[in-house]
Structures are given as C-alpha cells and as structure tokens.
Scaffold this active site. Structure first.
Site, PDB file in Angstrom:
ATOM      1  N   CYS A  21       2.131   8.922  -6.110  1.00 38.16           N
ATOM      2  CA  CYS A  21       1.943   9.927  -5.075  1.00 38.16           C
ATOM      3  C   CYS A  21       1.227   9.384  -3.851  1.00 38.16           C
ATOM      4  O   CYS A  21       0.613   8.316  -3.868  1.00 38.16           O
ATOM      5  CB  CYS A  21       1.199  11.143  -5.621  1.00 38.16           C
ATOM      6  SG  CYS A  21      -0.200  10.764  -6.653  1.00 38.16           S
ATOM      7  N   GLY A  47       6.157   8.569  -3.041  1.00 41.39           N
ATOM      8  CA  GLY A  47       6.592   9.652  -3.904  1.00 41.39           C
ATOM      9  C   GLY A  47       7.773  10.383  -3.312  1.00 41.39           C
ATOM     10  O   GLY A  47       7.697  10.866  -2.182  1.00 41.39           O
ATOM     11  N   GLY A 127      -3.558   9.090  -8.165  1.00 38.29           N
ATOM     12  CA  GLY A 127      -4.192   8.329  -9.228  1.00 38.29           C
ATOM     13  C   GLY A 127      -3.859   8.922 -10.581  1.00 38.29           C
ATOM     14  O   GLY A 127      -2.852   9.613 -10.745  1.00 38.29           O
ATOM     15  N   CYS A 260      -6.560  -1.754  -6.499  1.00 37.75           N
ATOM     16  CA  CYS A 260      -5.283  -2.125  -7.108  1.00 37.75           C
ATOM     17  C   CYS A 260      -4.608  -3.239  -6.310  1.00 37.75           C
ATOM     18  O   CYS A 260      -4.194  -3.033  -5.161  1.00 37.75           O
ATOM     19  CB  CYS A 260      -4.369  -0.909  -7.176  1.00 37.75           C
ATOM     20  SG  CYS A 260      -2.682  -1.278  -7.706  1.00 37.75           S
ATOM     21  N   TYR A 266       3.411  -4.511  -3.478  1.00 38.93           N
ATOM     22  CA  TYR A 266       4.608  -3.664  -3.414  1.00 38.93           C
ATOM     23  C   TYR A 266       4.377  -2.251  -2.891  1.00 38.93           C
ATOM     24  O   TYR A 266       5.134  -1.763  -2.068  1.00 38.93           O
ATOM     25  CB  TYR A 266       5.248  -3.596  -4.805  1.00 38.93           C
ATOM     26  CG  TYR A 266       6.470  -2.704  -4.886  1.00 38.93           C
ATOM     27  CD1 TYR A 266       7.665  -3.082  -4.272  1.00 38.93           C
ATOM     28  CD2 TYR A 266       6.434  -1.489  -5.563  1.00 38.93           C
ATOM     29  CE1 TYR A 266       8.799  -2.267  -4.340  1.00 38.93           C
ATOM     30  CE2 TYR A 266       7.552  -0.678  -5.642  1.00 38.93           C
ATOM     31  CZ  TYR A 266       8.731  -1.065  -5.025  1.00 38.93           C
ATOM     32  OH  TYR A 266       9.837  -0.259  -5.089  1.00 38.93           O
ATOM     33  N   SER A 307      11.745  -5.126  -0.368  1.00 37.33           N
ATOM     34  CA  SER A 307      10.395  -5.454  -0.789  1.00 37.33           C
ATOM     35  C   SER A 307      10.138  -6.949  -0.890  1.00 37.33           C
ATOM     36  O   SER A 307       8.994  -7.393  -0.831  1.00 37.33           O
ATOM     37  CB  SER A 307      10.089  -4.786  -2.133  1.00 37.33           C
ATOM     38  OG  SER A 307      11.048  -5.153  -3.104  1.00 37.33           O
ATOM     39  N   ASP A 369      11.886 -11.914  -4.934  1.00 37.24           N
ATOM     40  CA  ASP A 369      11.690 -10.481  -5.178  1.00 37.24           C
ATOM     41  C   ASP A 369      10.207 -10.240  -5.441  1.00 37.24           C
ATOM     42  O   ASP A 369       9.442 -11.175  -5.694  1.00 37.24           O
ATOM     43  CB  ASP A 369      12.531 -10.020  -6.372  1.00 37.24           C
ATOM     44  CG  ASP A 369      12.818  -8.519  -6.347  1.00 37.24           C
ATOM     45  OD1 ASP A 369      12.303  -7.826  -5.438  1.00 37.24           O
ATOM     46  OD2 ASP A 369      13.545  -8.044  -7.233  1.00 37.24           O
ATOM     47  N   ASP A 370       9.805  -8.961  -5.396  1.00 35.93           N
ATOM     48  CA  ASP A 370       8.386  -8.645  -5.543  1.00 35.93           C
ATOM     49  C   ASP A 370       7.925  -8.673  -6.990  1.00 35.93           C
ATOM     50  O   ASP A 370       6.767  -8.986  -7.271  1.00 35.93           O
ATOM     51  CB  ASP A 370       8.074  -7.275  -4.929  1.00 35.93           C
ATOM     52  CG  ASP A 370       8.830  -6.161  -5.626  1.00 35.93           C
ATOM     53  OD1 ASP A 370       8.273  -5.566  -6.561  1.00 35.93           O
ATOM     54  OD2 ASP A 370       9.986  -5.890  -5.253  1.00 35.93           O
ATOM     55  N   CYS A 406       0.323   0.248 -16.496  1.00 34.81           N
ATOM     56  CA  CYS A 406      -0.767   0.768 -15.673  1.00 34.81           C
ATOM     57  C   CYS A 406      -1.058   2.207 -16.088  1.00 34.81           C
ATOM     58  O   CYS A 406      -0.144   2.996 -16.308  1.00 34.81           O
ATOM     59  CB  CYS A 406      -0.399   0.728 -14.194  1.00 34.81           C
ATOM     60  SG  CYS A 406      -1.627   1.505 -13.119  1.00 34.81           S
ATOM     61  N   CYS A 463      -8.239  -4.662  -9.359  1.00 32.60           N
ATOM     62  CA  CYS A 463      -7.651  -4.228 -10.619  1.00 32.60           C
ATOM     63  C   CYS A 463      -6.313  -4.941 -10.739  1.00 32.60           C
ATOM     64  O   CYS A 463      -5.410  -4.719  -9.926  1.00 32.60           O
ATOM     65  CB  CYS A 463      -7.446  -2.714 -10.661  1.00 32.60           C
ATOM     66  SG  CYS A 463      -6.586  -2.182 -12.173  1.00 32.60           S
ATOM     67  N   CYS A 466      -2.190  -4.800 -14.860  1.00 30.95           N
ATOM     68  CA  CYS A 466      -0.771  -4.918 -15.190  1.00 30.95           C
ATOM     69  C   CYS A 466      -0.362  -6.369 -15.411  1.00 30.95           C
ATOM     70  O   CYS A 466       0.631  -6.649 -16.074  1.00 30.95           O
ATOM     71  CB  CYS A 466       0.093  -4.278 -14.113  1.00 30.95           C
ATOM     72  SG  CYS A 466      -0.207  -4.889 -12.440  1.00 30.95           S
TER      73      CYS A 466
END
Length: 489
Positions: A21, A47, A127, A260, A266, A307, A369-370, A406, A463, A466
């Site tokens: 979001c 989003g 979040g 993050c 991305y 991306s 690619d990302d 995540c 953070c 992932c």
C-alpha cells in the site's frame, strides 16, 4: 494469496514482490480530495487493487469514498470528488493479500473511520502488524466486533479502549501495543497526523504545499501536486499538523533504524528520494556493483523493463558493454486484460513484453532484472530471448537471492515457493536454463545504497530479512502458526 487468486489478480506480474500500500494526506488546501487523488495516482505502483479517500469539511463533516481499481478510473471524476469537500484529507492505495479482488470486501479498503467520544478519526496504514492475530483475539474476547479483515482495524479498537482524552494520545496508546512495521496517516476534524514505527521500516515523507502541508509514502507524490519536500518523518516520530504548523513527538523508545532495503531495489519509484539519495542513482549503482562482482563477455546489456532499467544502465557503464532495449514493454496491457480467457492469460509475459528481434539475433545478451522470486517469469523471458535468436543469455539480478518471506507489509510467497530458498545459485541457473546467473551480493547492495563498507553483520543498517533471514521484529503471528526462524550460527 493462493496461486490461482494471484494469477487472476496479476496475470502479467505474478512473479514480483509487491508493496501492499501507499498513503497520502494533506491539510490547509482548497479541495483536498483533488490533491489526495493526485498523490495517490503518483503512488499507484504501491497498490493497484483498491483505493480510498476521506475528507473533512465543517459544513458537512467527514466524507469518504472507496473504490476497487485504479485511481485514474475511480477518483478523477467530478461526480466523486464533489462528494469529498474540505481542506483536509487522507488517502490509501492497496494490494490485497487475502485473495483476489472479487474476494476482497469494500469494507477492507482504507482509510478506516471511527467515531469516538471526542470526535471522528480516519486512519490509513502502510506496513504490517506482526502481532495482529494475538491482538485481535484479545480484543474480541473483550467484546470488540471487527468489521474488516485489515490488521489496521486493531489500531482502531485499541484506540477505543484507551482512556486518553484526545485522539493523538489514543493513537500513541494503541501503537505502543503494536508490533511490526507501520507508517500511518490519520486525520481528525482539525489535525493531520503522521506516525512512523521505531525501526522506520516503511517510508513517510513530509512536504509543504502552499500554506498547507502534506504527508506521503514517497517524494514523487509531492512532485505531482507541486509540493516542496521538507524532510522524512523520522523513525519513531509522530507529527501533528494543524493550521498553526507542525508539532513533533517521539512517543516510542528509540531504536536503531532498519529501513526496508527493498525500497531501494524495487518498491519506490525511481524518481523518488529516500534518505537523501536518489532511488534511480542507487539502482544505477547496484548495476555498477553487479558489473564489478559478476563480469561476463557479452555483446549487449538489456534490462527487463521497467524495473531493471537503472541497474542495466549502471552495468553497461561499468562494463563497457553497450546498453540496448532488447525487450520492449507494452504500456497498455492492464492487469485485467481479457482476464476470463485462460488460453490468453497463459500467453503471460508475451502480452506485456516483446523481444526486439532485429537487435537480439546472434548476440550474447546480459539480461538485468531487479529480482528472482519464483522464477516463472525469468524462464519465460529467457525462452523469448532464445526464440529471437540470441546466442547466449546471462542473467544479472540487482538484488541478493530472495530466500525469506517478508512480514512487514510486502506480499511475499511462502518460503518454499521462493526459488532461492530451495536451490543453490547453480541449481537456479540450471532451472532457468541460462548460460550464467549472478546476484549482487548483500555487501554490494549496501555499498550501492551508500554504506561504503558494505553490511555490518553485527549492526545491519537496513531491514534485509528477505535476503538474510534476520528479522528485526519477531513475526509473532507467523511463529504461532509454525514458521521457523533461521537458526543462529
């Protein structure tokens, strides 16, 4: 989200991590709803399932509108904007992780609104609350009745149970019970409120627009309304904005920030600024690091659009291999294009991306690619490149292997669905069927983001759960369901 639901929701993008979001708020402007709609339009990449706007005008009180679909289709019509009067408003765009659009209820769409003894309050959240299940269980046992599946509603119920005499203090009370990641915009009849969790996992920006102020997930949302970017809301900070200006508070215990890092890779738009750094420039620097860490002899460097583009430019500049648009993106394919026809959906990537055959034929191609999540899209793109006559295909990925889900506001497959969690790099290369596959290292990613010495394993600056499995906040609800954390060495 089940795989079939994900396919229905994102038939051409079912192999990407998704920010769930974006949030926006404004105070002290004429026709706040128009500003909010424009801000949400700039944040649409965060989003695309649904959006909502709440405004306040003294003569009519609070007004709201919630719609499924894109902002451009829902909130650009005068007939909708006219129902949202006032100089104060907030908005939200979301992805659903509870199912496809048809399964999501309109009552789940934020901002959420509640009427308290001291007045109404609307709240929108970016979040994820990692102890939401436990909180919801406790609140229901004490008599709360939930109307939505959103974890944000826990905040509303915690506010209702607070004994504080005003809404900002009730928000503080509620958020002290919450674990996880949150950037929040809220509004009362006279206040615009922004709050960021103590770790600052998710972004929140403060800007000035005319004589008023705005809050947004990203700075690109300020550009579209002509607002001046002032600063980031700091981790653990609450800002309360009124006609008199901005007040700042720090209601939580100070902690070392863990923003993050995937926002750099991305999620954020490349024209946004994070931590004083251009997102585009950070992504270009990731490509530079990739070229240093994983050189290869090739004829062309081609991005997987859009991306992968900045990283591909950086890889080309550092390696000296010419950059070229070997894959062309169809800008007009929407997520719901011919959605019911399964045989059309199975064309998948080819409806969105097409190979520039005249350029590719006979060449050794570096594809940038990302990320690689499930690997399904990467395999299809490789097949397209080979079908177009490429001699070799070398994948270079502008993030480390994604091995862990995540739990802080990103729609991630379960761990066993992540390709890198079940295969080594060489196994992934063979699975994808490419001549070589390399990811940027975690140290390289940190260097590109401005940490010259790479990642400090004892005190990571971001953070990066992932990639590393190092979760800065324990995912309590998921552990209760049986999720296994990484064992310490």
């Amino acid at each position: 989200m089940p795989d079939d639901a994900r396919l229905l929701s994102h038939p051409f993008d079912d192999d990407k991590l998704r920010e769930e979001c974006g949030i926006f708020g404004v105070i002290g402007v004429v026709d706040a709803a128009q500003f909010v709609a424009l801000g949400l339009h700039a944040l649409q990449h965060r989003g695309q399932e649904a959006g909502g706007i709440v405004t306040y005008a003294p003569e009519v009180g609070f007004a709201s509108a919630r719609r499924f679909g894109y902002v451009r289709d829902s909130f650009t019509k005068a007939s909708v904007i006219e129902t949202l009067p006032g100089s104060l408003g907030i908005g939200h765009v979301r992805y659903s992780t509870a199912g496809s659009k048809g399964q999501t209820q309109i009552r789940d769409v934020q901002p959420l609104f509640a009427e308290f003894a001291m007045g109404g309050c609307a709240i929108a959240h970016n979040g994820n609350i990692t102890n939401a299940v436990a909180l919801k269980r406790e609140l229901i046992e004490r008599g709360s009745i939930f109307q939505s599946s959103s974890d944000t509603e826990c905040i509303i119920h915690l506010m209702a149970r607070s004994i504080q005499s005003n809404i900002p203090e009730r928000i503080k009370d509620a958020l002290r019970r919450v674990e996880g990641a949150f950037s929040i915009v809220a509004m009362t009849r006279s206040k615009l409120i922004g709050v960021r969790d103590p770790l600052g996992v998710r972004p929140l920006m403060l800007g000035r627009v005319g004589d008023g102020f705005a809050l947004a997930s990203e700075t690109c949302a300020f550009d579209i309304i002509g607002a001046e970017f002032l600063r980031e809301v700091e981790p653990g900070e609450m800002v309360i904005i009124t006609a008199d200006g901005v007040e700042s508070f720090f209601p939580f215990e100070r902690q070392r920030p863990r923003f993050c890092v995937f926002e750099h890779v991305y999620f954020s738009r490349p024209d946004s600024v994070i931590g004083g750094k251009s997102v585009y420039e950070t992504r270009r620097r990731i490509g530079v690091e990739l070229a240093r860490e994983a050189p290869v002899e090739a004829d062309l460097v081609c991005p997987v659009p859009d991306s992968g583009t900045p990283a591909a430019i950086g890889y080309s500049q550092e390696s000296g291999i010419p950059y070229a648009m070997g894959i062309i993106r169809n800008q007009y394919v929407g997520r719901t294009f011919i959605e019911p026809a399964e045989h059309i959906r199975n064309m998948g990537v080819r409806l969105k991306l097409n190979v520039n055959r005249a350029l590719i034929r006979g060449k050794r191609i570096v594809l940038v690619d990302d990320s690689v999540v499930r690997g399904t899209t990467s395999r299809k793109i490789k097949e397209m490149i080979l079908d177009a006559g490429a001699r070799e295909v070398h994948f270079r990925i502008a993030s480390p292997p994604t091995q862990w889900p995540c739990f802080y506001g990103v729609d991630t497959p379960e761990k066993d669905k992540l390709l890198a969690s079940t295969m080594s790099e060489e196994q992934m290369r063979a699975h994808l069927g490419v001549d070589s596959l390399r990811f940027v290292s975690l140290d390289g990613l940190y260097r590109a983001a401005g940490e010259e010495n790479g990642r400090d394993d004892a005190r990571p600056q971001y953070c990066d759960a992932c990639f590393s499995g190092d979760y800065p906040v324990s995912p309590a609800d998921m552990i209760e369901r049986g999720f296994q954390l990484k064992r310490s060495a």
